[in-house]
Motif scaffolding. Structure first.
Motif, PDB file in Angstrom:
ATOM      1  N   ARG A 190      60.366 -21.074 -10.054  1.00 28.81           N
ATOM      2  CA  ARG A 190      59.515 -20.529  -8.994  1.00 28.81           C
ATOM      3  C   ARG A 190      59.470 -19.005  -8.993  1.00 28.81           C
ATOM      4  O   ARG A 190      58.534 -18.391  -8.499  1.00 28.81           O
ATOM      5  CB  ARG A 190      60.008 -21.018  -7.629  1.00 28.81           C
ATOM      6  CG  ARG A 190      59.985 -22.525  -7.451  1.00 28.81           C
ATOM      7  CD  ARG A 190      58.596 -23.074  -7.265  1.00 28.81           C
ATOM      8  NE  ARG A 190      58.007 -22.680  -5.992  1.00 28.81           N
ATOM      9  CZ  ARG A 190      56.787 -23.017  -5.591  1.00 28.81           C
ATOM     10  NH1 ARG A 190      56.029 -23.749  -6.394  1.00 28.81           N
ATOM     11  NH2 ARG A 190      56.313 -22.629  -4.447  1.00 28.81           N
ATOM     12  N   GLY A 191      60.477 -18.371  -9.586  1.00 23.73           N
ATOM     13  CA  GLY A 191      60.519 -16.910  -9.610  1.00 23.73           C
ATOM     14  C   GLY A 191      59.798 -16.281 -10.781  1.00 23.73           C
ATOM     15  O   GLY A 191      59.679 -15.052 -10.857  1.00 23.73           O
ATOM     16  N   VAL A 192      59.289 -17.079 -11.699  1.00 16.70           N
ATOM     17  CA  VAL A 192      58.565 -16.541 -12.857  1.00 16.70           C
ATOM     18  C   VAL A 192      57.229 -15.955 -12.379  1.00 16.70           C
ATOM     19  O   VAL A 192      56.466 -16.625 -11.674  1.00 16.70           O
ATOM     20  CB  VAL A 192      58.331 -17.646 -13.908  1.00 16.70           C
ATOM     21  CG1 VAL A 192      57.328 -17.183 -14.968  1.00 16.70           C
ATOM     22  CG2 VAL A 192      59.645 -18.035 -14.559  1.00 16.70           C
ATOM     23  N   PRO A 193      56.915 -14.704 -12.764  1.00 13.37           N
ATOM     24  CA  PRO A 193      55.715 -14.020 -12.254  1.00 13.37           C
ATOM     25  C   PRO A 193      54.434 -14.401 -12.981  1.00 13.37           C
ATOM     26  O   PRO A 193      53.540 -13.571 -13.125  1.00 13.37           O
ATOM     27  CB  PRO A 193      56.058 -12.549 -12.481  1.00 13.37           C
ATOM     28  CG  PRO A 193      56.886 -12.555 -13.715  1.00 13.37           C
ATOM     29  CD  PRO A 193      57.714 -13.821 -13.639  1.00 13.37           C
TER      30      PRO A 193
ATOM     31  N   GLY B 211      56.343  -7.611 -16.194  1.00 13.24           N
ATOM     32  CA  GLY B 211      56.823  -7.089 -14.910  1.00 13.24           C
ATOM     33  C   GLY B 211      57.851  -6.005 -15.107  1.00 13.24           C
ATOM     34  O   GLY B 211      58.362  -5.783 -16.208  1.00 13.24           O
ATOM     35  N   LYS B 212      58.173  -5.314 -14.045  1.00 15.41           N
ATOM     36  CA  LYS B 212      59.098  -4.199 -14.112  1.00 15.41           C
ATOM     37  C   LYS B 212      60.496  -4.630 -14.550  1.00 15.41           C
ATOM     38  O   LYS B 212      61.169  -3.945 -15.308  1.00 15.41           O
ATOM     39  CB  LYS B 212      59.166  -3.504 -12.750  1.00 15.41           C
ATOM     40  CG  LYS B 212      57.862  -2.828 -12.329  1.00 15.41           C
ATOM     41  CD  LYS B 212      58.017  -2.129 -10.985  1.00 15.41           C
ATOM     42  CE  LYS B 212      56.731  -1.440 -10.579  1.00 15.41           C
ATOM     43  NZ  LYS B 212      56.847  -0.760  -9.258  1.00 15.41           N
ATOM     44  N   ARG B 213      60.956  -5.749 -14.059  1.00 15.91           N
ATOM     45  CA  ARG B 213      62.319  -6.181 -14.371  1.00 15.91           C
ATOM     46  C   ARG B 213      62.433  -6.799 -15.764  1.00 15.91           C
ATOM     47  O   ARG B 213      63.522  -6.821 -16.340  1.00 15.91           O
ATOM     48  CB  ARG B 213      62.806  -7.173 -13.322  1.00 15.91           C
ATOM     49  CG  ARG B 213      62.909  -6.577 -11.916  1.00 15.91           C
ATOM     50  CD  ARG B 213      63.477  -7.611 -10.956  1.00 15.91           C
ATOM     51  NE  ARG B 213      63.621  -7.083  -9.604  1.00 15.91           N
ATOM     52  CZ  ARG B 213      64.105  -7.760  -8.589  1.00 15.91           C
ATOM     53  NH1 ARG B 213      64.477  -9.038  -8.773  1.00 15.91           N
ATOM     54  NH2 ARG B 213      64.201  -7.212  -7.394  1.00 15.91           N
ATOM     55  N   GLY B 214      61.320  -7.288 -16.300  1.00 19.11           N
ATOM     56  CA  GLY B 214      61.371  -7.900 -17.617  1.00 19.11           C
ATOM     57  C   GLY B 214      62.319  -9.090 -17.690  1.00 19.11           C
ATOM     58  O   GLY B 214      63.203  -9.154 -18.542  1.00 19.11           O
TER      59      GLY B 214
ATOM     60  N   PRO C  70      66.550 -19.038 -13.242  1.00 18.00           N
ATOM     61  CA  PRO C  70      65.572 -17.947 -13.210  1.00 18.00           C
ATOM     62  C   PRO C  70      65.052 -17.629 -14.615  1.00 18.00           C
ATOM     63  O   PRO C  70      65.817 -17.553 -15.576  1.00 18.00           O
ATOM     64  CB  PRO C  70      66.374 -16.782 -12.644  1.00 18.00           C
ATOM     65  CG  PRO C  70      67.447 -17.424 -11.819  1.00 18.00           C
ATOM     66  CD  PRO C  70      67.821 -18.672 -12.585  1.00 18.00           C
ATOM     67  N   GLY C  71      63.729 -17.498 -14.723  1.00 19.74           N
ATOM     68  CA  GLY C  71      63.116 -17.171 -16.002  1.00 19.74           C
ATOM     69  C   GLY C  71      62.815 -18.369 -16.878  1.00 19.74           C
ATOM     70  O   GLY C  71      62.232 -18.230 -17.955  1.00 19.74           O
TER      71      GLY C  71
END
Length: 229
Positions: free
Chosen positions: A43-46, A68-71, A120-121
Motif C-alpha cells: 500500500r505504500g508503493v507510490p 520518489g524522493k526516498r527511492g 514496504p516496497g
C-alpha cells in the motif's frame, strides 16, 4: 501414464507438447475459463499504474527503486518454479527471459499475498482469483499496453485493472486462459467432469471464484455517476 485429466491455468508449452508427441500421447483441449495475472504492490508503493514495458524493467531487475524522493527499494515476489502465472508473465512480459535473481519465490499464493501486503516496497504477481476479498490489503496495479486500443474512440495505452469485465473484453494485457486437458476419449468420469465445467452451473463456479466464464455469454453492466440525458 497414470493421469487422465488435468486443469491448467495456461496453455501447454512447446516442451510439454513435444514430450506428449514423443510419448505418442494424444490429448484433447478444452477452454473452460479465463484468468489473469494481477500485479499487486504494498500500500505504500507510490505507483498505481504501469506500462507493460515498465513491468519488464522492474521484474528483470533493470531498475531497483521506486520513483520518489526516498527511492524506496523494490522487493520482488513471484510464484514457485512450477507456477503457471510465472510462465504466462515471463512469456508475455519478459519475452521468455528470467526474473531478477533477487526476486523472492513463493510456492503458495497466500504466502506471496501476505509478503506483499506486509513488506514496504514489495510488488508481486498472482492469479486473478486471489484478489477476491483481498483487494483492500494491497494496491492492484492498472496496466497499459501499446498494442491494446479497443477502437478509435479510446486513447492509446489506456490503463486497465484486472477486473473480470476487462479480462472478458480482452482489454487487460495479461490474460491467462484456463484449460482442461484429457487423454480420455471415452464417455467416462473425465468427460462428465468437463461437461460440468463447460455447463452453465460449472461456469458460475468459475465466476463466483473471481474468474471469467469462457463457454457461456457474460452480461456486462456499466455503472456511472454521470447524468443520463
Amino acid at each position: 501414464d497414470s493421469i487422465r485429466t488435468i486443469v491448467c491455468a495456461r496453455e501447454l508449452n512447446k516442451e510439454e507438447r513435444d514430450a506428449l508427441a514423443a510419448a505418442k500421447v494424444s490429448i484433447q483441449e478444452y477452454l473452460v475459463a479465463r484468468s489473469a495475472v494481477a500485479v499487486i504492490a504494498h500500500r505504500g508503493v507510490p505507483v498505481t499504474q504501469l506500462r507493460v514495458g515498465q513491468l519488464d524493467t522492474i521484474f528483470s531487475g533493470m531498475i531497483t527503486r521506486w520513483p520518489g524522493k526516498r527511492g524506496m527499494m523494490i522487493e520482488l515476489a513471484v510464484g514457485g518454479v512450477n507456477s503457471s502465472i510465472n510462465e504466462v508473465f515471463r512469456r508475455s512480459i519478459l519475452k521468455g527471459g528470467g526474473f531478477d535473481r533477487a526476486a523472492r519465490s513463493f510456492s503458495a499464493s497466500k504466502e506471496l499475498l501476505s509478503y506483499v501486503s506486509g513488506t514496504p516496497g514489495a510488488v508481486g504477481i498472482l492469479g486473478l482469483n486471489w484478489l477476491t476479498g483481498n483487494e483492500a490489503d494491497v494496491n492492484v496495479i492498472d496496466l497499459a499496453s501499446s498494442s491494446m486500443r479497443p477502437d478509435s474512440t479510446y486513447a492509446p495505452e489506456a490503463y486497465y485493472s484486472p477486473h473480470p469485465a476487462y479480462v472478458y473484453q480482452g482489454y487487460y494485457p495479461l490474460i491467462a486462459p484456463v484449460y482442461v486437458y484429457t487423454r480420455n476419449i471415452e464417455q467416462d468420469v473425465s468427460m462428465g467432469f468437463i461437461a460440468y465445467l463447460t455447463s452453465a452451473a460449472g461456469q458460475k463456479v468459475f465466476q463466483k471464484d473471481g474468474l471469467v466464464p469462457a463457454t457461456m455469454p457474460v452480461r456486462l453492466v456499466h455503472l456511472t455517476s454521470q447524468q443520463v440525458n
